[in-house]
Design a protein around this motif. Structure first.
Motif, mmCIF file in Angstrom:
data_model
loop_
_atom_site.group_PDB
_atom_site.id
_atom_site.type_symbol
_atom_site.label_atom_id
_atom_site.label_comp_id
_atom_site.label_asym_id
_atom_site.label_seq_id
_atom_site.Cartn_x
_atom_site.Cartn_y
_atom_site.Cartn_z
ATOM 1 N N GLY A 163 8.066 -0.310 6.262
ATOM 2 C CA GLY A 163 8.573 -1.002 5.070
ATOM 3 C C GLY A 163 8.439 -2.513 5.147
ATOM 4 N N PRO A 164 8.987 -3.150 6.192
ATOM 5 C CA PRO A 164 8.838 -4.607 6.294
ATOM 6 C C PRO A 164 7.372 -5.050 6.420
ATOM 7 N N TRP B 127 1.667 -7.359 1.562
ATOM 8 C CA TRP B 127 1.421 -7.656 0.149
ATOM 9 C C TRP B 127 1.566 -9.145 -0.133
ATOM 10 N N GLN B 128 2.396 -9.826 0.630
ATOM 11 C CA GLN B 128 2.615 -11.256 0.397
ATOM 12 C C GLN B 128 1.573 -12.140 1.078
ATOM 13 N N LEU C 200 4.797 -3.561 5.097
ATOM 14 C CA LEU C 200 4.202 -3.466 3.764
ATOM 15 C C LEU C 200 4.549 -4.692 2.927
ATOM 16 N N ARG C 201 5.821 -5.057 2.939
ATOM 17 C CA ARG C 201 6.236 -6.231 2.153
ATOM 18 C C ARG C 201 5.485 -7.482 2.607
ATOM 19 N N GLU C 202 5.394 -7.666 3.914
ATOM 20 C CA GLU C 202 4.691 -8.845 4.443
ATOM 21 C C GLU C 202 3.204 -8.792 4.109
ATOM 22 N N PRO D 106 -0.067 -0.505 6.024
ATOM 23 C CA PRO D 106 0.093 -1.961 5.938
ATOM 24 C C PRO D 106 -1.144 -2.734 6.425
#
Length: 183
Positions: free
Chosen positions: A120-121, A127-128, A123-125, A62
Motif C-alpha cells: 500500500g505505501p 504513483w507520486q 503504491l502511493r509513493e 508498485p
C-alpha cells in the motif's frame, strides 16, 4: 445324474473365472480412484501456485508503476487495469482457498494483509513519483516492498507444501483424531 466329482470341478472352474474377474474389477476401481485423487491434488497444487503468483504480482505492482516511462492516459489506464485485475485475482484466490481448506484460508488472509501493509505505501509513493526518463532510473536500488514481503510469501508457500503428500496425510489423520474426540 451329475457326479460329485464333476460338480466339484465345475465349482472350481467357476472360482477360477470369478476370482480373476473380481480381482481385475477391484484393481481397475482402485486405479481409477488413485488416478482421480492424483489429478485432484495436481489441480489443487496448481491453484495454490496461482495464489502465490498473484501475491508476488501484487508485490511487484508498485515497481511497474514506479518504472513507468510517461504519465500518458493510456499508460496510467493500463497500470490501473493491472491493479484492478490483481485485486480481482487476490479475491478469487481467497474465495477458492476458503472453500478448499479453512486453515489455508486463514494463512492466505494473513499473508495477503501482511503483504498489503508494505504494498500500500509503496503504491502511493510510486504513483507520486515522476516517470522514469533514462535507463539508469530503472534501477530502484533497495526501494519497494519485495524485501519486506519475501518471508511472508515463503511462509505461505511452506504452508502450501504441507497440503500435499505425506504432510497432508499426517494432517488428515491428526484432524480425524480430533474430530472423533469431539463427537
Amino acid at each position: 445324474m451329475t457326479s460329485p466329482f464333476l460338480g466339484s470341478i465345475v465349482g472350481t472352474g467357476l472360482t477360477f473365472v470369478v476370482l480373476p474377474v473380481t480381482v481385475a474389477a477391484l484393481t481397475a476401481i482402485v486405479t481409477m480412484w488413485v488416478t482421480r485423487a492424483g489429478d485432484a491434488a495436481n489441480q489443487r497444487r496448481d491453484r495454490y501456485a496461482q495464489a502465490v503468483a498473484t501475491l508476488v504480482a501484487w508485490i511487484e505492482f508498485p515497481y511497474r508503476i514506479r518504472r513507468r516511462t510517461d504519465d500518458e492516459s493510456a499508460t496510467l489506464a493500463g497500470l490501473a487495469a493491472i491493479g484492478h485485475d490483481l485485486q480481482e485475482k487476490l479475491a478469487l484466490n481467497q474465495a477458492w482457498i476458503s472453500t478448499e481448506h479453512p486453515d489455508m484460508a486463514n494463512a492466505y488472509v494473513k499473508a495477503r494483509l501482511a503483504v498489503s501493509e508494505f504494498v500500500g505505501p509503496a503504491l502511493r509513493e510510486a504513483w507520486q513519483t515522476s516517470p522514469v526518463m533514462k535507463a539508469s532510473d530503472m534501477n530502484l536500488g533497495g526501494w519497494g516492498p519485495a524485501r519486506d514481503c519475501d518471508e511472508i510469501v515463503q511462509e505461505f508457500q511452506f504452508r502450501v507444501t504441507q497440503r500435499f503428500g505425506l504432510p497432508r496425510l499426517k494432517s488428515t489423520l491428526k484432524h480425524s483424531k480430533v474430530d472423533r474426540r469431539s463427537v
